[in-house]
Design an enzyme around this catalytic site. Structure first.
Site, PDB file in Angstrom:
ATOM      1  N   THR A 168       0.863  -1.165   0.000  1.00 18.19           N
ATOM      2  CA  THR A 168       0.000   0.000   0.000  1.00 18.19           C
ATOM      3  C   THR A 168       0.906   1.224   0.000  1.00 18.19           C
ATOM      4  OG1 THR A 168      -1.626  -1.187   1.277  1.00 18.19           O
ATOM      5  CG2 THR A 168      -1.623   1.194   1.552  1.00 18.19           C
ATOM      6  N   GLY A 198      -9.497  -3.660   3.636  1.00 13.61           N
ATOM      7  CA  GLY A 198      -8.316  -3.788   4.495  1.00 13.61           C
ATOM      8  C   GLY A 198      -8.296  -2.662   5.509  1.00 13.61           C
ATOM      9  N   THR A 219       1.152  -0.351   6.286  1.00 11.35           N
ATOM     10  CA  THR A 219       1.049  -1.277   5.164  1.00 11.35           C
ATOM     11  C   THR A 219       1.238  -2.685   5.718  1.00 11.35           C
ATOM     12  OG1 THR A 219       3.406  -1.265   4.646  1.00 11.35           O
ATOM     13  CG2 THR A 219       2.073   0.388   3.556  1.00 11.35           C
ATOM     14  N   GLY A 222      -3.585  -6.006   6.523  1.00 17.25           N
ATOM     15  CA  GLY A 222      -4.524  -5.033   7.071  1.00 17.25           C
ATOM     16  C   GLY A 222      -5.397  -5.578   8.181  1.00 17.25           C
TER      17      GLY A 222
HETATM   18  N1  ASP Z   1      -2.605  -3.097   4.117  1.00 19.62           N
HETATM   19  C1  ASP Z   1      -3.140  -3.465   2.847  1.00 19.62           C
HETATM   20  C2  ASP Z   1      -4.378  -4.281   3.029  1.00 19.62           C
HETATM   21  O1  ASP Z   1      -4.441  -5.105   3.926  1.00 19.62           O
HETATM   22  C3  ASP Z   1      -2.239  -4.242   1.955  1.00 19.62           C
HETATM   23  C4  ASP Z   1      -0.796  -3.943   1.968  1.00 19.62           C
HETATM   24  O2  ASP Z   1      -0.319  -2.967   2.471  1.00 19.62           O
HETATM   25  O3  ASP Z   1      -0.068  -4.745   1.414  1.00 19.62           O
HETATM   26  O4  ASP Z   1      -5.264  -4.124   2.228  1.00 19.62           O
END
Ligand code: ASP
Length: 313
Positions: A168, A198, A219, A222
């Site tokens: 993210t 997320g 990130t 999530g």
């Molecule tokens: N945090 C994000 C989610 O869970 C994904 C990520 O950062 O890779 O949607």
């Protein structure tokens, strides 16, 4: 203190634009939006915006939020399809509606009403990665859509690949008036169950900003940040008098209580009210990027490693 912007590593394509906004006397919230938009348009980034990896049905669904530390105003969109810049739509939710979060078809309706252009977000490259998933991992259902539609809740457990780095994008900016803003944008977990949100659009989980204390954004997996309320925790720990280092470390340690068979990488970027910054991770070698209005080029810095028990990487 000069204006300062920090972001996750994949934000390096937008950080100069964010800093330029501050140089011209723009606000922290303008800088955050300006920094995130180029990441959302980057065809080489498969975790954010255009060319993000799709959900189990092969549809790109995006999550995003933005928060203004001056007033705790915030806006978010979740599981929105066909719009390249969810960060700008989230900002419009914040500014034009008496609501905070819109999801799915409601978010798309609002985007159309506000004059945003529709765009097909699934690139050929992302489609091929998706096809490969089905042909290699689930050959028995490949080509039999009706067969896997009945088994999606089972398939989603296998499809999510914890080794595949997702990132993210996180941006935090502080302008020379001392105002802080924070923004997050993502296509979320590749092959997620349709409609899954997320941490990114959940204020307090993936994103939080309060001028008085600071800001944080996340990130990684999530679901863990939602369960621990990670971004808000960092800011609350700052309010309680912890240093930035202590606050980020404590929020990472809170994740140890989250019992999770899909335990994965977790990362935080954080800034205190004075513009000091740091970033935290449970994965070796992770970095973040920062740039002040006095710097010519952005600089990459290591994140502070706070390992999560049971996660080896
Ligand atoms: N945090 C994000 C989610 O869970 C994904 C990520 O950062 O890779 O949607």
């Amino acid at each position: 203190m000069p204006g300062v912007v920090i972001c996750s590593k994949n934000g390096d394509v937008g950080i100069r634009e964010a800093v330029e906004v501050l140089r011209r006397g723009g606000s922290a919230i303008d800088a955050v939006e300006a920094g995130i938009r180029p990441v959302e348009s980057n065809p080489d980034d498969h975790s954010v915006g255009y060319s993000g990896l799709p959900n189990l049905l092969g549809q790109v669904e995006l999550d995003s939020s933005i928060m203004d530390g001056r007033t705790l105003a915030t806006g978010a969109v979740g599981a929105i399809k066909d719009y390249e810049h969810p960060i700008s739509i989230a900002r419009k939710v914040m500014e034009d509606l008496p609501h905070v979060i819109l999801v799915g078809t409601g978010a798309e309706r609002f985007a159309a009403e506000m004059g945003f252009e529709k765009k097909d977000l699934l690139t050929e490259e992302a489609r091929q990665v998706y096809e490969k998933l089905w042909t290699e991992k689930f050959p028995e259902v490949y080509g039999h859509r009706e067969r896997y539609l009945d088994r999606m809740r089972e398939l989603v457990k296998h499809a999510a690949d914890p080794e595949k780095p997702n990132e993210t994008v996180n941006f935090i900016a502080r302008d020379d008036r001392g105002d802080i803003a924070c923004g997050v944008s993502t296509s979320g977990w590749a092959w997620k169950y349709p409609g899954r949100l997320g941490d990114s659009p959940i204020i307090g989980a993936g994103n939080y900003a309060d001028n008085r204390y600071g800001a944080a954004a996340c990130t990684g997996r999530g679901e863990m940040a939602i369960r621990a309320g990670t971004a808000r925790s960092v800011v609350l720990y700052l309010k309680m008098g912890m240093s930035l280092l202590e606050a980020g470390t404590e929020a990472m340690k809170d994740l140890h209580a989250v019992v999770d068979p899909y335990i994965g990488s977790m990362n935080i970027v954080a800034m205190d009210a004075g513009g000091n910054h740091a970033a935290f991770t449970n994965s070796e070698g992770a970095t973040y990027v920062f740039m002040t209005t006095a710097m010519k080029e952005p600089e990459e810095k290591p994140r502070i490693l706070v390992p999560t028990p049971g996660l080896t990487r």
